[in-house]
Structures are given as structure tokens and as C-alpha cells.
Design a protein around this motif. Structure first.
Motif, PDB file in Angstrom:
ATOM      1  N   VAL A  91      -2.051   3.521  10.467  1.00  0.00           N
ATOM      2  CA  VAL A  91      -1.693   2.402   9.728  1.00  0.00           C
ATOM      3  C   VAL A  91      -0.539   2.261   9.247  1.00  0.00           C
ATOM      4  O   VAL A  91      -0.194   3.372   8.674  1.00  0.00           O
ATOM      5  CB  VAL A  91      -3.035   1.896   9.020  1.00  0.00           C
ATOM      6  CG1 VAL A  91      -4.197   1.821   9.662  1.00  0.00           C
ATOM      7  CG2 VAL A  91      -3.252   2.986   7.892  1.00  0.00           C
ATOM      8  N   SER A  92      -0.046   1.165   8.820  1.00  0.00           N
ATOM      9  CA  SER A  92       1.144   1.012   8.081  1.00  0.00           C
ATOM     10  C   SER A  92       0.893   0.595   6.454  1.00  0.00           C
ATOM     11  O   SER A  92       1.935   0.484   5.637  1.00  0.00           O
ATOM     12  CB  SER A  92       2.052  -0.077   8.686  1.00  0.00           C
ATOM     13  OG  SER A  92       1.543  -1.138   8.472  1.00  0.00           O
ATOM     14  N   ASP A  93      -0.393   0.734   6.065  1.00  0.00           N
ATOM     15  CA  ASP A  93      -0.711   0.409   4.806  1.00  0.00           C
ATOM     16  C   ASP A  93      -0.429   1.194   3.786  1.00  0.00           C
ATOM     17  O   ASP A  93      -0.596   2.321   3.740  1.00  0.00           O
ATOM     18  CB  ASP A  93      -2.228  -0.138   4.848  1.00  0.00           C
ATOM     19  CG  ASP A  93      -2.750  -0.895   3.406  1.00  0.00           C
ATOM     20  OD1 ASP A  93      -1.995  -0.886   2.665  1.00  0.00           O
ATOM     21  OD2 ASP A  93      -3.787  -1.459   3.758  1.00  0.00           O
ATOM     22  N   MET A 100       2.840   8.576  -1.987  1.00  0.00           N
ATOM     23  CA  MET A 100       3.933   8.081  -3.063  1.00  0.00           C
ATOM     24  C   MET A 100       3.863   8.962  -4.286  1.00  0.00           C
ATOM     25  O   MET A 100       4.833   9.186  -4.914  1.00  0.00           O
ATOM     26  CB  MET A 100       3.693   6.530  -3.102  1.00  0.00           C
ATOM     27  CG  MET A 100       3.965   5.771  -2.071  1.00  0.00           C
ATOM     28  SD  MET A 100       5.268   6.049  -1.091  1.00  0.00           S
ATOM     29  CE  MET A 100       6.770   5.861  -2.218  1.00  0.00           C
ATOM     30  N   LYS A 101       2.531   9.297  -4.682  1.00  0.00           N
ATOM     31  CA  LYS A 101       2.457  10.119  -5.862  1.00  0.00           C
ATOM     32  C   LYS A 101       3.024  11.468  -5.543  1.00  0.00           C
ATOM     33  O   LYS A 101       3.590  11.910  -6.589  1.00  0.00           O
ATOM     34  CB  LYS A 101       0.917  10.152  -6.346  1.00  0.00           C
ATOM     35  CG  LYS A 101       0.819  11.227  -7.498  1.00  0.00           C
ATOM     36  CD  LYS A 101       1.582  10.408  -8.692  1.00  0.00           C
ATOM     37  CE  LYS A 101       1.254  11.137 -10.079  1.00  0.00           C
ATOM     38  NZ  LYS A 101       1.951  10.602 -11.142  1.00  0.00           N
ATOM     39  N   LEU A 102       2.872  12.038  -4.321  1.00  0.00           N
ATOM     40  CA  LEU A 102       3.510  13.334  -3.945  1.00  0.00           C
ATOM     41  C   LEU A 102       4.683  13.229  -3.965  1.00  0.00           C
ATOM     42  O   LEU A 102       5.646  14.233  -4.409  1.00  0.00           O
ATOM     43  CB  LEU A 102       2.944  13.755  -2.470  1.00  0.00           C
ATOM     44  CG  LEU A 102       1.421  14.112  -2.436  1.00  0.00           C
ATOM     45  CD1 LEU A 102       1.027  14.281  -0.856  1.00  0.00           C
ATOM     46  CD2 LEU A 102       1.034  15.439  -3.220  1.00  0.00           C
ATOM     47  N   MET A 103       5.439  12.045  -3.472  1.00  0.00           N
ATOM     48  CA  MET A 103       6.887  11.772  -3.344  1.00  0.00           C
ATOM     49  C   MET A 103       7.430  11.895  -4.576  1.00  0.00           C
ATOM     50  O   MET A 103       8.415  12.640  -5.097  1.00  0.00           O
ATOM     51  CB  MET A 103       7.286  10.742  -2.503  1.00  0.00           C
ATOM     52  CG  MET A 103       8.650  10.560  -2.246  1.00  0.00           C
ATOM     53  SD  MET A 103       9.333   9.068  -1.223  1.00  0.00           S
ATOM     54  CE  MET A 103       8.527   9.669   0.233  1.00  0.00           C
ATOM     55  N   MET A 126       7.249  -1.785  -4.024  1.00  0.00           N
ATOM     56  CA  MET A 126       6.077  -1.473  -4.382  1.00  0.00           C
ATOM     57  C   MET A 126       5.939  -1.623  -5.916  1.00  0.00           C
ATOM     58  O   MET A 126       6.840  -0.965  -6.678  1.00  0.00           O
ATOM     59  CB  MET A 126       5.445  -0.182  -4.019  1.00  0.00           C
ATOM     60  CG  MET A 126       5.210  -0.132  -2.490  1.00  0.00           C
ATOM     61  SD  MET A 126       5.122   1.648  -1.666  1.00  0.00           S
ATOM     62  CE  MET A 126       4.071   2.435  -2.896  1.00  0.00           C
ATOM     63  N   ARG A 127       5.084  -2.054  -6.649  1.00  0.00           N
ATOM     64  CA  ARG A 127       4.903  -2.276  -8.230  1.00  0.00           C
ATOM     65  C   ARG A 127       4.972  -0.734  -8.818  1.00  0.00           C
ATOM     66  O   ARG A 127       5.808  -0.861  -9.680  1.00  0.00           O
ATOM     67  CB  ARG A 127       3.633  -2.784  -8.317  1.00  0.00           C
ATOM     68  CG  ARG A 127       3.171  -3.039  -9.812  1.00  0.00           C
ATOM     69  CD  ARG A 127       1.917  -3.693 -10.073  1.00  0.00           C
ATOM     70  NE  ARG A 127       0.953  -2.985  -9.097  1.00  0.00           N
ATOM     71  CZ  ARG A 127      -0.317  -2.844  -9.189  1.00  0.00           C
ATOM     72  NH1 ARG A 127      -0.849  -3.586  -9.865  1.00  0.00           N
ATOM     73  NH2 ARG A 127      -1.103  -2.123  -8.280  1.00  0.00           N
ATOM     74  N   GLN A 131      11.142   2.773  -7.215  1.00  0.00           N
ATOM     75  CA  GLN A 131      12.450   3.552  -6.742  1.00  0.00           C
ATOM     76  C   GLN A 131      12.570   4.052  -5.519  1.00  0.00           C
ATOM     77  O   GLN A 131      13.519   4.428  -4.988  1.00  0.00           O
ATOM     78  CB  GLN A 131      12.433   4.744  -7.917  1.00  0.00           C
ATOM     79  CG  GLN A 131      11.431   5.745  -7.552  1.00  0.00           C
ATOM     80  CD  GLN A 131      10.056   5.609  -8.183  1.00  0.00           C
ATOM     81  OE1 GLN A 131       9.560   4.546  -8.611  1.00  0.00           O
ATOM     82  NE2 GLN A 131       9.502   6.644  -8.636  1.00  0.00           N
ATOM     83  N   TYR A 132      11.514   3.670  -4.679  1.00  0.00           N
ATOM     84  CA  TYR A 132      11.397   4.257  -3.408  1.00  0.00           C
ATOM     85  C   TYR A 132      11.576   3.172  -2.264  1.00  0.00           C
ATOM     86  O   TYR A 132      11.883   3.357  -1.086  1.00  0.00           O
ATOM     87  CB  TYR A 132      10.320   5.177  -3.017  1.00  0.00           C
ATOM     88  CG  TYR A 132      10.199   6.352  -3.773  1.00  0.00           C
ATOM     89  CD1 TYR A 132      11.116   7.413  -3.734  1.00  0.00           C
ATOM     90  CD2 TYR A 132       9.170   6.349  -4.839  1.00  0.00           C
ATOM     91  CE1 TYR A 132      11.179   8.365  -4.504  1.00  0.00           C
ATOM     92  CE2 TYR A 132       8.893   7.541  -5.685  1.00  0.00           C
ATOM     93  CZ  TYR A 132       9.945   8.466  -5.703  1.00  0.00           C
ATOM     94  OH  TYR A 132       9.943   9.686  -6.566  1.00  0.00           O
TER      95      TYR A 132
END
Length: 192
Positions: A91-93, A100-103, A126-127, A131-132
Motif C-alpha cells: 500500500v502507499s499509506d 518515518m521514525k526510523l528515518m 506529513m505533519r 522535513q522529509y
């Protein structure tokens, strides 16, 4: 896996790099909040929430250990490929995606992070991780042409060529058991 053999009324759930999604994974928190208003303890729900919230930190800790042992390099000098940024496979969700936390944690540790995700060619606004926004996914060819010190599988999309990841000659930190499920060699794979 054993519990998933029950022939009816059971939905298997598998561990991963953290809590993700916008609905079912978050609903237990509402249940715990509501139960507290009736003085009903929900220790198991709260413990599960603590463990799920800590998982991205655990994945980064294991990645740090693997890099140190495999190439004597810390995260601050490492180039890391994050496989999958959507919160679940195919999925793209991106809502509440642990990727994102890992990044973010990899960036904060000084690593150079790239990602590949066939369902998310560009990270949307994204809220929590603005920055990404607009960061672009690598293509399979980009991955083959680049050098990485480690690969972290965060989302196990079916479209990823997992055998090709093993040719990158670096350790693979597999948070989804993607390599074993595909019967690939596990000599460079670390399960988290």
C-alpha cells in the motif's frame, strides 16, 4: 506461526519495526483511555503500546550493533538503505508509519539514509515528518549502482527484489522476516 494455524476465527499479526496505521493499531489506546474512566486496568494494552513505541529505537540499536560488528563503522559514517516507508506492505499509506521514525532516528545518528518503496515514489507532506516531504525513492537500478553499509527492511512489499538486496554485500536488518519467508540465504541477514 503456530497460533496462525487455528482454522477459524483467528487473524495472525506479525511483529515489525513499530506501530503503524491510522485505525486498528491505534484503537487499543482509546480502549485503554476509556477503561481508565471506569477504573478498569488495561496493563496488557499499555505494555503492548510501550513495546510498540520502543521498537524503532530497538531497530536502530540493533543496526548500530550490526554495523559495528560487520564493518567497524558507526551510524554517523554509514549509508543506510531503508526498504519500504509505507506503514504496511503493498500500500502507499504513510499514516503513522514506523519507517518515518526510523528515518528520523537514523538521520539524528548522522547516517546518510536513502529509501526504496515502489508504492511511495515521493514522501508526501506529513505533519510529524515535514522535513522529509518530497524526498524521492530510489529505483532498483539506483540501489544496484549505489553503495550501502546496511539495509533495513521496514516494509516488506512484494515488488521488492529481496535477492538483489543480498548482492549489495552489506548486512540486512530484517524487521519483517521477509528474507526467510522467501527462502533466501540468511548468512548476512539479522532478524529484529
Amino acid at each position: 506461526d503456530g497460533a496462525a494455524t487455528k482454522p477459524f476465527g483467528y487473524m495472525p499479526f506479525y511483529p515489525g519495526p513499530g506501530l503503524g496505521g491510522h485505525c486498528i493499531p491505534i484503537d487499543p489506546y482509546y480502549l485503554a483511555w476509556k477503561a481508565r474512566s471506569y477504573d478498569v486496568p488495561t496493563r496488557f494494552i499499555e505494555l503492548a503500546g510501550e513495546i510498540n513505541t520502543a521498537m524503532p529505537h530497538h531497530v536502530i540499536s540493533r543496526t548500530r550493533e550490526v554495523l559495528d560488528r560487520s564493518c567497524g563503522k558507526g551510524l554517523s559514517q554509514a549509508r543506510v538503505l531503508l526498504v519500504g516507508v509505507a506503514y504496511k506492505k503493498n500500500v502507499s499509506d504513510m499514516r503513522e508509519s514506523p519507517s518515518m521514525k526510523l528515518m528520523q532516528l537514523l538521520d539524528e545518528a548522522g547516517a546518510s539514509v536513502a529509501y526504496i518503496d515502489p508504492h511511495v515514489p515521493q514522501i508526501p507532506p506529513m505533519r510529524a515528518y515535514g522535513q522529509y516531504s518530497e524526498r524521492q525513492s530510489l529505483t532498483s537500478q539506483d540501489v544496484a549502482d549505489d553503495h550501502f553499509d546496511a539495509v533495513v527492511i521496514a516494509t516488506d512489499h512484494d515488488e521488492i527484489d529481496y535477492a538483489a538486496l543480498l548482492t549489495l554485500d552489506c548486512p540486512v536488518i530484517d524487521t519483517r522476516n521477509a528474507m526467510a519467508r522467501r527462502d533466501l540465504p540468511l548468512d548476512r541477514v539479522v532478524k529484529v
